[in-house]
Enzyme design. Structure first.
Site, PDB file in Angstrom:
ATOM      1  N   HIS A 299       0.848  -1.192   0.000  1.00  0.00           N
ATOM      2  CA  HIS A 299       0.000   0.000   0.000  1.00  0.00           C
ATOM      3  C   HIS A 299       0.885   1.244   0.000  1.00  0.00           C
ATOM      4  CE1 HIS A 299      -2.067   3.201   2.519  1.00  0.00           C
ATOM      5  NE2 HIS A 299      -2.919   3.039   1.530  1.00  0.00           N
ATOM      6  N   ASN A 300       0.514   2.254  -0.822  1.00  0.00           N
ATOM      7  CA  ASN A 300       1.294   3.500  -0.898  1.00  0.00           C
ATOM      8  C   ASN A 300       2.792   3.186  -0.912  1.00  0.00           C
ATOM      9  OD1 ASN A 300      -1.122   4.814  -0.890  1.00  0.00           O
ATOM     10  ND2 ASN A 300      -0.843   5.880   1.051  1.00  0.00           N
ATOM     11  N   GLU A 329       1.697   0.268  -5.502  1.00  0.00           N
ATOM     12  CA  GLU A 329       0.719   1.340  -5.707  1.00  0.00           C
ATOM     13  C   GLU A 329       1.404   2.639  -6.109  1.00  0.00           C
ATOM     14  OE1 GLU A 329      -3.176   3.343  -3.517  1.00  0.00           O
ATOM     15  OE2 GLU A 329      -1.746   2.191  -2.315  1.00  0.00           O
ATOM     16  N   ASP A 331       0.274   6.645  -6.525  1.00  0.00           N
ATOM     17  CA  ASP A 331      -0.692   7.751  -6.417  1.00  0.00           C
ATOM     18  C   ASP A 331      -0.212   8.875  -7.320  1.00  0.00           C
ATOM     19  OD1 ASP A 331      -1.954   6.248  -4.573  1.00  0.00           O
ATOM     20  OD2 ASP A 331      -1.831   7.671  -2.921  1.00  0.00           O
ATOM     21  N   HIS A 344       1.513  11.281  -1.584  1.00  0.00           N
ATOM     22  CA  HIS A 344       0.232  11.072  -0.913  1.00  0.00           C
ATOM     23  C   HIS A 344      -0.516  12.395  -0.930  1.00  0.00           C
ATOM     24  CE1 HIS A 344      -2.079   9.130   2.671  1.00  0.00           C
ATOM     25  NE2 HIS A 344      -2.666   8.944   1.519  1.00  0.00           N
ATOM     26  N   GLU A 378      -3.617   4.961  -8.610  1.00  0.00           N
ATOM     27  CA  GLU A 378      -4.649   5.855  -8.081  1.00  0.00           C
ATOM     28  C   GLU A 378      -4.441   7.170  -8.816  1.00  0.00           C
ATOM     29  OE1 GLU A 378      -5.783   7.931  -3.939  1.00  0.00           O
ATOM     30  OE2 GLU A 378      -5.559   5.770  -3.794  1.00  0.00           O
TER      31      GLU A 378
END
Length: 740
Positions: A299-300, A329, A331, A344, A378
């Site tokens: 995640h992230n 991931e 973003d 983020h 994302e």
């Protein structure tokens, strides 16, 4: 490696320019120390005369301006002269510049070669001398550098190797070894002292029970041990081979006998430890559809620390990929100069270029595993910068990027990890159904709006405002097998969604479904993929327990890989096997649309295979200090934990052994009932007992119950970052029996 040119180059060493900032670039001398395990570098600070790091602490050596520091602080014209040393821990990356491109390549190749040849666990027990780290402690204890140890220096030595010995016992041991009656130990006397100190009584007992041939083990004696105690399917020929391979005494070997030293060497061999060596390789069927596997997921991934203000780095992708992560991931947000950035959103975390992240991913994606990597996007970018994203992925990843379905026509199921070896899949929004790409001149592709996918901090998902995002067709068309859609219930998904349409679930939502609708979730995951991610409230990058989600068949259970915690230990344990490929095949009853398996209620079925697990925690070896203070000696205890379906979760704990981290003995027995062994994980945790401030973590090891070797086994230990602790371990006896 004696006489090896790369080794000699490192032992000789040389000057390198160390880079910290644009203004701080200073020449430092680097060389490999004589132990061939420790790098030394010169320091100009008077109070830092010796700066060292272990080669075993290095994660990777990267040639070129690949680190954030080198990109920011050096010019392009020194590209070939640059290299970076990344560490397994959170230690800062070491950025260096050599005097020439050839020299930089020599440093990189030499370091990589010597790192590869380091034996990580234990020492070569054919060498009768103490291991190199013991010599290092001896040198530190020898205050006057006379190569001899006085009684006070011996006590200092004992503290350095993490063992506290009663004064009377230490004096007795000292006198026993001081054959020269000089009040000093030297040479063979020190080796004798070490031998007495490391005597393994528990090994004596086991060996004595089977050494029935003039005090030695014959091939038949060894075969009896292997079949009765270790439950191994072996032959007399195998016993002969073991003696040939592990017996250090040529006289005993010539008589086809195994001495106690040879027996101990055999028990320390990597293939005889607690993990089944066959499971270290890819041993599962890799030709099943992609969604039939648990997939190691991050995640992230770009974050090195917390979720609010910590640094983003391409190095975070490198670390995750080297740990076998298969879903990372990204973003993505609009950046300056028409270059998308990753960070983020709406926080103070630093930014990295999307292009640099893709480059790092390409370089390290298949170092640990050949199996496919999923890029989970994302996307918050404008249409223009989405087009740039698509361009970068196409140009950097090239033919490794899946941009159309495999085979002819519209697929009806996922391809397998085997078919996707060396490939990248994009997970993200798509403008239309995949079926539309097989229809000429479809009007569906003209709609450029999709609902934006965002991991919101708002716990009430129903109240979230679904913002619209304009989508670039170039990027949309890259999404083939992992189209992101919102979840509207299992029934809706079954009726209206294609196999390739998948939902992301916040941990609380997913945990609720796993508890209340476990069987429905399992059946959903027979057909589709599910991704789980941590709650937005986890600003400290903490993690949730992945096990209940795996029990519900969820494949992409994404964790914060940068955080050291028990949840990441369990994740590492789940993916320790199958060649560390990052893919673990789900049990057959979690791949069957007619399955009635429910991990909460546990009705009768193929999943119910009741076992009794017997664990005897016998002893520990060379447990490291937690507190680095000179006077600190650990008081170790061992916790044995079971993770799995609710009915199987359990933990038991030994007593603490006071003041002995060097060779503590517990000899404590535990018994566990396990109903669904396919989903169970066994975890050994060693802690330093502290009655006032809570027990401190020393090391742990987690593995699937189905990958356990039975009998007397050594258990390696990993530190909080998941890296092997050299020479440290436990000695246990384990047995899995059918429950009566």
């Amino acid at each position: 490696m004696e006489g090896d040119q790369d080794l000699q180059f490192l032992l000789q060493g040389g000057d390198l320019l160390k880079v910290r900032s644009q203004s701080w670039k200073k020449t430092r001398y680097f060389k490999l120390q004589d132990d061939c395990k420790t790098m030394w570098r010169e320091s100009k600070r008077t109070f830092r005369k010796k700066q060292t790091f272990l080669l075993d602490d290095i994660s990777v050596v990267r040639h070129g301006r690949q680190s954030e520091g080198l990109k920011k602080n050096t010019e392009e014209n020194v590209e070939g002269r640059c290299f970076s040393i990344m560490f397994k821990s959170q230690r800062k990356t070491l950025d260096l510049i050599a005097s020439s491109e050839e020299e930089a390549k020599q440093w990189v190749s030499s370091l990589q070669k010597v790192m590869f040849n380091i034996i990580s666990f234990s020492f070569d027990r054919q060498d009768k001398r103490p291991p190199s780290w013991i010599y290092s402690c001896l040198r530190k204890a020898d205050k006057n550098d006379d190569d001899k140890l006085s009684e006070s220096e011996v006590k200092r030595f004992l503290r350095l190797i993490n063992i506290e010995v009663d004064d009377d016992y230490a004096e007795m041991l000292f006198k026993k070894c001081d054959k020269s009656n000089t009040g000093l130990l030297s040479g063979e006397e020190i080796e004798h002292f070490y031998d007495l100190l490391t005597h393994r009584e528990e090994i004596d007992v086991i060996y004595g029970a089977y050494a029935k041939t003039t005090g030695y083990m014959s091939p038949q004696n060894l075969l009896d041990f292997l079949m009765k105690e270790q439950r191994e399917e072996v032959t007399l020929a195998d016993a002969h081979n073991i003696i040939r391979k592990f017996e250090p005494d040529e006289g005993a070997k010539g008589k086809q006998l195994l001495s106690k030293d040879g027996f101990l060497m055999y028990l320390h061999n990597a293939d005889t430890m607690v993990l089944n060596p066959k499971h270290k390789e890819v041993y599962q069927d890799m030709s099943q559809p992609l969604n039939h596997y648990f997939i190691s997921s991050s995640h992230n991934t770009y974050l090195m620390e917390d979720q609010l203000k910590g640094p983003s780095s391409t190095e975070a992708y490198v670390r995750a990929l080297l740990k076998g992560c298969r879903c990372v991931e990204l973003d993505c947000w609009d950046g300056s100069d028409d270059e998308p950035v990753i960070y983020h959103g709406h926080t103070l975390t630093s930014k990295i270029l999307f292009r640099d992240a893709i480059q790092a991913i390409k370089e390290y994606a298949f170092k640990t595993s050949d199996y496919p990597v999923i890029l989970s996007l994302e996307n918050h970018c404008s249409v223009e910068q989405q087009t740039v994203m698509a361009h970068h992925m196409n140009s950097i990843l090239g033919s490794a990027l899946i941009t159309s379905p495999l085979g002819e026509g519209m697929p009806s199921n996922f391809p397998s990890p085997e078919e996707l070896k060396g490939k990248f899949l994009i997970k993200g929004k798509r403008l239309n159904k995949l079926e539309a790409s097989f229809v000429q001149d479809t009007a569906a592709a003209e709609d450029t709006d999709v609902t934006e996918e965002e991991e919101s901090n708002d716990e009430d998902e129903e109240q979230q405002k679904k913002s619209k995002l304009k989508m670039a067709k170039d990027l949309s068309d890259m999404v083939i097998y992992c189209k992101s859609v919102h979840f509207h219930g299992f029934e809706d998904a079954r009726k209206n969604l294609g196999f390739y349409e998948m939902s992301s679930f916040k941990e609380h939502k997913a945990m609720g479904l796993a508890e209340e609708s476990a069987n429905a979730y399992i059946l959903h995951n027979v057909e589709k993929l599910s991704r789980i991610y941590p709650a937005g409230s986890r600003a400290d990058s903490s993690n949730y327990n992945p096990v209940p989600l795996w029990n519900a068949g969820c494949q992409i259970v994404a964790l914060n890989f940068q955080t050291s915690c028990s949840e990441m230990d369990v994740n590492q344990g789940r993916f320790l096997v199958n060649g560390k490929s990052g893919y673990v095949l789900k049990p057959a009853y979690m791949r069957d649309l007619s399955s009635e398996f429910d991990p909460i209620t546990l009705t009768r079925g193929d999943w119910l295979k009741p076992k009794t697990l017997h664990v005897m925690v016998i002893s520990g070896q060379q447990l490291p200090k937690v507190n680095k203070k000179k006077s600190s000696i650990v008081d170790p205890l061992v916790k044995v934990e079971i993770y799995g379906v609710q009915a199987d979760v359990a933990e038991k704990e030994t007593n603490a052994i006071e003041n002995n981290g060097f060779n503590p003995e517990w000899n404590e027995n535990f018994q566990f009932d396990v109903y669904v062994p396919d989903l169970a994980l066994l975890r050994f945790v060693v802690k330093d007992y502290d009655s006032t401030s809570g027990n401190e973590f020393i090391g742990q090891y987690t593995l699937p119950l189905t990958s356990l070797q039975m009998g007397y086994r050594h258990v390696p230990l990993l530190n909080k970052n998941g890296d092997l602790i050299p020479s440290a371990g436990l000695f246990v006896h384990v047995m899995v029996l059918d429950a009566e």
